[in-house]
Write an enzyme that holds these catalytic residues in place. Structure first.
Site, PDB file in Angstrom:
ATOM      1  N   ASP A  48       0.842  -1.197   0.000  1.00  0.00           N
ATOM      2  CA  ASP A  48       0.000   0.000   0.000  1.00  0.00           C
ATOM      3  C   ASP A  48       0.875   1.245   0.000  1.00  0.00           C
ATOM      4  O   ASP A  48       1.752   1.397   0.850  1.00  0.00           O
ATOM      5  CB  ASP A  48      -0.892  -0.002   1.246  1.00  0.00           C
ATOM      6  N   LYS A  82      -3.213   5.808  -3.928  1.00  0.00           N
ATOM      7  CA  LYS A  82      -4.295   6.742  -3.605  1.00  0.00           C
ATOM      8  C   LYS A  82      -4.162   8.021  -4.417  1.00  0.00           C
ATOM      9  O   LYS A  82      -3.050   8.434  -4.750  1.00  0.00           O
ATOM     10  CB  LYS A  82      -4.273   7.066  -2.104  1.00  0.00           C
TER      11      LYS A  82
END
Length: 294
Positions: A48, A82
């Site tokens: 991530d 993101k």
């Protein structure tokens, strides 16, 4: 509950996502590259990152090296990034995401999230994520740091339901209302800062439970996450800790211990909307990509 490092949850679009992964917040490109390589070496299948972390290039380099060193293919790894707060809006999200793919050295991500619900732009950013999803450049899309009201805003107009809501989640911040809403909507909650940025590790109540299982407090917390059906992404830039964080599959917390930890919630976040200039705080955090010296 039989789990292992490759155990997956099934998102609401049918995509399988590893329940345990590794995050790379607050590390530079060199450290991110090395951490990703260590993670793949020790069996992690999920990574991530975010544009705001300033280390997508390092993650891309580490991913390529880690795949080669461990005889893995891109499809074997679940990669999340993101949309940066300052890039939100329909056209800018589409344009800037192409640069993120280039930095990550991939032509798709497995999960793309809106990092924060920036006032006035998150709905148009969501429409851009839906287009990215339709183009096959993200296998799943979701949000991060969305409260119930902002999730409802998305759901009113969405043609694709968010698959994940990534929230600060640890024993002292359990997001009970948001988790319940996400459960009702078949949206998975994913924990960022699952170890409370280290502060939770000093909790003597958790230490007592950890001693019972001959495990570290961190291992108990991560195991608790998994048993709560939470996706979790602990961050570390030390190989020994990366390996230790994955050593949580040879024990199971009792129901009593899970319930005891459930009772530690203080319902207090370390970072929330009022911390940012985009929510009207003139002294708050401004939208900037964090740059960490290599």
């Amino acid at each position: 509950m039989s789990l292992n490092i490759e155990s997956c949850v099934t998102l609401n679009n049918g995509v399988k996502m590893p329940q345990l992964g590794m995050g790379v917040w607050q590390v530079n490109n060199t450290q991110a590259s090395q951490s990703v390589q260590w993670a793949l070496k020790h069996g992690y299948k999920a990574i991530d990152t975010a544009k705001q972390y300033g280390n997508e290039k390092g993650v891309g380099i580490g991913l390529q090296k880690g795949l080669a060193d461990n005889n893995l293919k891109r499809k074997d790894i679940f990669l999340t990034t993101k949309i940066y707060n300052g890039d939100q809006g329909y056209e800018s999200t589409l344009k800037q995401f192409e640069g993120q793919l280039k930095n990550l050295q991939t032509d798709y991500v497995d999960l793309l999230l809106i990092h924060w619900p920036v006032d006035g732009t998150y709905l148009s950013a969501w429409k851009a994520l839906e287009e990215i999803y339709r183009q096959g450049k993200a296998r799943a899309i979701g949000v991060s740091n969305f409260n119930i009201t902002k999730l409802q805003d998305i759901l009113k107009t969405a043609s694709v339901k968010p698959a994940v809501n990534q929230m600060e989640f640890h024993p002292l911040c359990q997001e009970e209302d948001i988790k319940n809403f996400c459960d009702e909507q078949n949206i998975y909650l994913e924990a960022w800062s699952p170890l409370g940025s280290g502060t939770v590790l000093k909790d003597t109540r958790l230490q007592k439970i950890a001693d019972k299982y001959n495990k570290s407090v961190a291992q108990v917390i991560l195991r608790w996450d998994l048993q709560r059906d939470i996706i979790t992404i602990p961050k570390s830039s030390h190989e020994a800790r990366i390996e230790q964080n994955a050593d949580i599959f040879d024990f199971e917390l009792s129901e009593d211990d899970v319930n005891e930890i459930n009772g530690f919630d203080l319902d207090k976040r370390s970072l929330w909307y009022g911390s940012f200039t985009w929510h009207g705080n003139p002294d708050g955090y401004q939208d900037s990509v964090e740059e960490w010296d290599d």
